[in-house]
Design a protein around this motif. Structure first.
Motif, PDB file in Angstrom:
ATOM      1  N   SER A   8      -8.142   6.045  -0.699  1.00 61.55           N
ATOM      2  CA  SER A   8      -9.100   5.444   0.231  1.00 61.55           C
ATOM      3  C   SER A   8      -9.849   6.513   1.023  1.00 61.55           C
ATOM      4  CB  SER A   8      -8.372   4.491   1.186  1.00 61.55           C
ATOM      5  OG  SER A   8      -9.282   3.894   2.062  1.00 61.55           O
ATOM      6  N   LEU A   9      -9.126   7.528   1.493  1.00 61.44           N
ATOM      7  CA  LEU A   9      -9.781   8.648   2.181  1.00 61.44           C
ATOM      8  C   LEU A   9     -10.764   9.345   1.249  1.00 61.44           C
ATOM      9  CD1 LEU A   9      -7.022  10.498   4.248  1.00 61.44           C
ATOM     10  CD2 LEU A   9      -9.092   9.436   5.116  1.00 61.44           C
ATOM     11  N   HIS A  10     -10.348   9.547   0.023  1.00 64.78           N
ATOM     12  CA  HIS A  10     -11.199  10.219  -0.961  1.00 64.78           C
ATOM     13  C   HIS A  10     -12.500   9.436  -1.174  1.00 64.78           C
ATOM     14  CE1 HIS A  10     -12.581  12.133  -4.614  1.00 64.78           C
ATOM     15  NE2 HIS A  10     -12.496  10.979  -5.244  1.00 64.78           N
ATOM     16  N   SER A  11     -12.391   8.132  -1.371  1.00 65.26           N
ATOM     17  CA  SER A  11     -13.576   7.339  -1.685  1.00 65.26           C
ATOM     18  C   SER A  11     -14.453   7.061  -0.465  1.00 65.26           C
ATOM     19  CB  SER A  11     -13.174   6.029  -2.358  1.00 65.26           C
ATOM     20  OG  SER A  11     -12.390   5.260  -1.493  1.00 65.26           O
ATOM     21  N   GLU A  12     -13.834   6.852   0.709  1.00 69.64           N
ATOM     22  CA  GLU A  12     -14.611   6.507   1.909  1.00 69.64           C
ATOM     23  C   GLU A  12     -15.254   7.716   2.571  1.00 69.64           C
ATOM     24  OE1 GLU A  12     -15.171   3.423   3.340  1.00 69.64           O
ATOM     25  OE2 GLU A  12     -14.229   2.516   1.571  1.00 69.64           O
ATOM     26  N   ILE A  13     -14.540   8.831   2.631  1.00 70.49           N
ATOM     27  CA  ILE A  13     -15.012   9.995   3.376  1.00 70.49           C
ATOM     28  C   ILE A  13     -15.568  11.066   2.441  1.00 70.49           C
ATOM     29  CG2 ILE A  13     -14.326  11.823   4.982  1.00 70.49           C
ATOM     30  CD1 ILE A  13     -12.302   9.882   6.116  1.00 70.49           C
ATOM     31  N   GLY A  14     -15.073  11.093   1.214  1.00 72.12           N
ATOM     32  CA  GLY A  14     -15.574  12.067   0.259  1.00 72.12           C
ATOM     33  C   GLY A  14     -14.778  13.357   0.208  1.00 72.12           C
ATOM     34  N   LEU A  15     -13.609  13.368   0.814  1.00 72.71           N
ATOM     35  CA  LEU A  15     -12.746  14.546   0.716  1.00 72.71           C
ATOM     36  C   LEU A  15     -12.177  14.629  -0.697  1.00 72.71           C
ATOM     37  CD1 LEU A  15     -10.688  14.130   4.006  1.00 72.71           C
ATOM     38  CD2 LEU A  15     -12.559  15.730   3.621  1.00 72.71           C
ATOM     39  N   SER A  16     -11.744  15.813  -1.077  1.00 72.57           N
ATOM     40  CA  SER A  16     -11.107  15.944  -2.386  1.00 72.57           C
ATOM     41  C   SER A  16      -9.793  15.170  -2.376  1.00 72.57           C
ATOM     42  CB  SER A  16     -10.840  17.413  -2.715  1.00 72.57           C
ATOM     43  OG  SER A  16      -9.792  17.909  -1.916  1.00 72.57           O
ATOM     44  N   ARG A  17      -9.298  14.867  -3.562  1.00 76.42           N
ATOM     45  CA  ARG A  17      -8.030  14.128  -3.643  1.00 76.42           C
ATOM     46  C   ARG A  17      -6.889  14.948  -3.030  1.00 76.42           C
ATOM     47  NH1 ARG A  17     -10.617  11.706  -8.046  1.00 76.42           N
ATOM     48  NH2 ARG A  17     -10.301   9.448  -8.050  1.00 76.42           N
ATOM     49  N   ALA A  18      -6.904  16.256  -3.240  1.00 73.31           N
ATOM     50  CA  ALA A  18      -5.854  17.112  -2.686  1.00 73.31           C
ATOM     51  C   ALA A  18      -5.911  17.135  -1.161  1.00 73.31           C
ATOM     52  CB  ALA A  18      -5.992  18.531  -3.235  1.00 73.31           C
ATOM     53  N   GLU A  19      -7.114  17.244  -0.594  1.00 69.87           N
ATOM     54  CA  GLU A  19      -7.263  17.238   0.872  1.00 69.87           C
ATOM     55  C   GLU A  19      -6.836  15.893   1.445  1.00 69.87           C
ATOM     56  OE1 GLU A  19     -11.434  18.181   0.959  1.00 69.87           O
ATOM     57  OE2 GLU A  19     -11.010  20.141   1.872  1.00 69.87           O
ATOM     58  N   SER A  36      -4.721  13.724   0.190  1.00 69.47           N
ATOM     59  CA  SER A  36      -3.273  13.610   0.097  1.00 69.47           C
ATOM     60  C   SER A  36      -2.603  14.441   1.189  1.00 69.47           C
ATOM     61  CB  SER A  36      -2.813  14.064  -1.279  1.00 69.47           C
ATOM     62  OG  SER A  36      -1.422  13.963  -1.385  1.00 69.47           O
ATOM     63  N   LYS A  37      -3.120  15.638   1.431  1.00 65.33           N
ATOM     64  CA  LYS A  37      -2.555  16.515   2.451  1.00 65.33           C
ATOM     65  C   LYS A  37      -2.687  15.897   3.845  1.00 65.33           C
ATOM     66  CE  LYS A  37      -2.674  21.278   4.062  1.00 65.33           C
ATOM     67  NZ  LYS A  37      -3.283  22.594   3.926  1.00 65.33           N
ATOM     68  N   ILE A  38      -3.810  15.263   4.140  1.00 67.36           N
ATOM     69  CA  ILE A  38      -4.022  14.618   5.438  1.00 67.36           C
ATOM     70  C   ILE A  38      -3.044  13.464   5.625  1.00 67.36           C
ATOM     71  CG2 ILE A  38      -5.636  13.180   6.742  1.00 67.36           C
ATOM     72  CD1 ILE A  38      -7.874  15.036   5.706  1.00 67.36           C
ATOM     73  N   VAL A  39      -2.882  12.630   4.606  1.00 69.15           N
ATOM     74  CA  VAL A  39      -1.946  11.503   4.686  1.00 69.15           C
ATOM     75  C   VAL A  39      -0.534  12.021   4.938  1.00 69.15           C
ATOM     76  CG1 VAL A  39      -0.857   9.635   3.373  1.00 69.15           C
ATOM     77  CG2 VAL A  39      -3.335   9.918   3.317  1.00 69.15           C
ATOM     78  N   GLU A  40      -0.122  13.046   4.200  1.00 76.36           N
ATOM     79  CA  GLU A  40       1.215  13.615   4.372  1.00 76.36           C
ATOM     80  C   GLU A  40       1.396  14.193   5.772  1.00 76.36           C
ATOM     81  OE1 GLU A  40       3.864  13.377   2.415  1.00 76.36           O
ATOM     82  OE2 GLU A  40       2.631  12.197   1.043  1.00 76.36           O
ATOM     83  N   GLN A  41       0.374  14.860   6.302  1.00 79.71           N
ATOM     84  CA  GLN A  41       0.461  15.460   7.636  1.00 79.71           C
ATOM     85  C   GLN A  41       0.591  14.381   8.714  1.00 79.71           C
ATOM     86  OE1 GLN A  41       0.789  18.702   8.245  1.00 79.71           O
ATOM     87  NE2 GLN A  41       1.030  18.282  10.411  1.00 79.71           N
ATOM     88  N   ILE A  42      -0.178  13.307   8.580  1.00 73.35           N
ATOM     89  CA  ILE A  42      -0.089  12.202   9.551  1.00 73.35           C
ATOM     90  C   ILE A  42       1.308  11.599   9.534  1.00 73.35           C
ATOM     91  CG2 ILE A  42      -0.886   9.846  10.036  1.00 73.35           C
ATOM     92  CD1 ILE A  42      -3.692  10.808   9.118  1.00 73.35           C
ATOM     93  N   LEU A  43       1.828  11.321   8.345  1.00 71.78           N
ATOM     94  CA  LEU A  43       3.168  10.735   8.240  1.00 71.78           C
ATOM     95  C   LEU A  43       4.237  11.691   8.763  1.00 71.78           C
ATOM     96  CD1 LEU A  43       2.872   8.974   4.779  1.00 71.78           C
ATOM     97  CD2 LEU A  43       2.794   7.918   7.049  1.00 71.78           C
ATOM     98  N   MET A  49       0.850  -1.175   0.000  1.00 73.61           N
ATOM     99  CA  MET A  49       0.000   0.000   0.000  1.00 73.61           C
ATOM    100  C   MET A  49       0.895   1.237   0.000  1.00 73.61           C
ATOM    101  SD  MET A  49      -3.058   1.047   2.576  1.00 73.61           S
ATOM    102  CE  MET A  49      -4.404   0.557   1.540  1.00 73.61           C
ATOM    103  N   THR A  50       0.525   2.217  -0.776  1.00 73.45           N
ATOM    104  CA  THR A  50       1.314   3.433  -0.911  1.00 73.45           C
ATOM    105  C   THR A  50       0.568   4.628  -0.328  1.00 73.45           C
ATOM    106  OG1 THR A  50       0.381   3.996  -3.056  1.00 73.45           O
ATOM    107  CG2 THR A  50       2.324   2.561  -3.065  1.00 73.45           C
ATOM    108  N   ARG A  51       1.262   5.767  -0.281  1.00 73.70           N
ATOM    109  CA  ARG A  51       0.625   7.014   0.161  1.00 73.70           C
ATOM    110  C   ARG A  51      -0.566   7.339  -0.721  1.00 73.70           C
ATOM    111  NH1 ARG A  51       5.445  11.161   1.750  1.00 73.70           N
ATOM    112  NH2 ARG A  51       6.611   9.698   3.002  1.00 73.70           N
ATOM    113  N   ALA A  52      -0.392   7.137  -2.011  1.00 78.16           N
ATOM    114  CA  ALA A  52      -1.471   7.424  -2.962  1.00 78.16           C
ATOM    115  C   ALA A  52      -2.682   6.525  -2.691  1.00 78.16           C
ATOM    116  CB  ALA A  52      -0.977   7.243  -4.390  1.00 78.16           C
ATOM    117  N   ASP A  53      -2.433   5.256  -2.345  1.00 78.31           N
ATOM    118  CA  ASP A  53      -3.528   4.340  -2.012  1.00 78.31           C
ATOM    119  C   ASP A  53      -4.282   4.816  -0.773  1.00 78.31           C
ATOM    120  OD1 ASP A  53      -2.817   2.677  -4.134  1.00 78.31           O
ATOM    121  OD2 ASP A  53      -1.557   1.391  -2.862  1.00 78.31           O
ATOM    122  N   LEU A  54      -3.535   5.271   0.231  1.00 76.29           N
ATOM    123  CA  LEU A  54      -4.177   5.790   1.450  1.00 76.29           C
ATOM    124  C   LEU A  54      -5.019   7.023   1.139  1.00 76.29           C
ATOM    125  CD1 LEU A  54      -1.240   5.434   3.996  1.00 76.29           C
ATOM    126  CD2 LEU A  54      -3.356   4.105   3.963  1.00 76.29           C
ATOM    127  N   ALA A  55      -4.465   7.933   0.342  1.00 71.11           N
ATOM    128  CA  ALA A  55      -5.195   9.144  -0.023  1.00 71.11           C
ATOM    129  C   ALA A  55      -6.442   8.799  -0.840  1.00 71.11           C
ATOM    130  CB  ALA A  55      -4.283  10.087  -0.802  1.00 71.11           C
TER     131      ALA A  55
END
Length: 93
Positions: free
Chosen positions: A9-20, A22-29, A1-7
């Motif tokens: 997943s957030l996009h599809s499950e929660i409905g956030l934009s792809r940019a948001e 990606s930003k959340i995944v990067e901030q957590i890491l 699983m990659t950062r892009a996969d995590l982002a």
């Protein structure tokens, strides 16, 4: 699983934009890396714990020549899966 996969997943499950997402995944890491660099352990409940360990100096051996070589002390990062994660892995396999 990659950062892009995590982002994604957030996009599809929660409905956030792809940019948001990606930003959340990067901030957590980034926060996890910052805590580890400060010498803190990182525990994610239900997932596992990232633990820093200090290993002392020891003597190693070159397997090809058999010559003893000192191995310098160092800090290593280990991961210990939670019991819940272990049970999920066993159930999935």
């Amino acid at each position: 699983m990659t950062r892009a996969d995590l982002a994604e997943s957030l996009h599809s499950e929660i409905g956030l934009s792809r940019a948001e997402s990606s930003k959340i995944v990067e901030q957590i890491l980034h926060e996890m890396c910052a805590a580890l660099s400060r010498g803190e352990n990182v525990k994610i409940s239900g997932f596992g714990t990232f633990v820093l360990r200090d290993k002392g100096e020891r003597v190693g051996r070159n397997p090809k020549t058999g010559v003893e070589v000192p191995i310098a002390p160092r800090r290593v990062l280990t991961f210990r899966a939670s019991q819940m994660m272990r049970e999920r892995i066993v159930a999935a396999g």
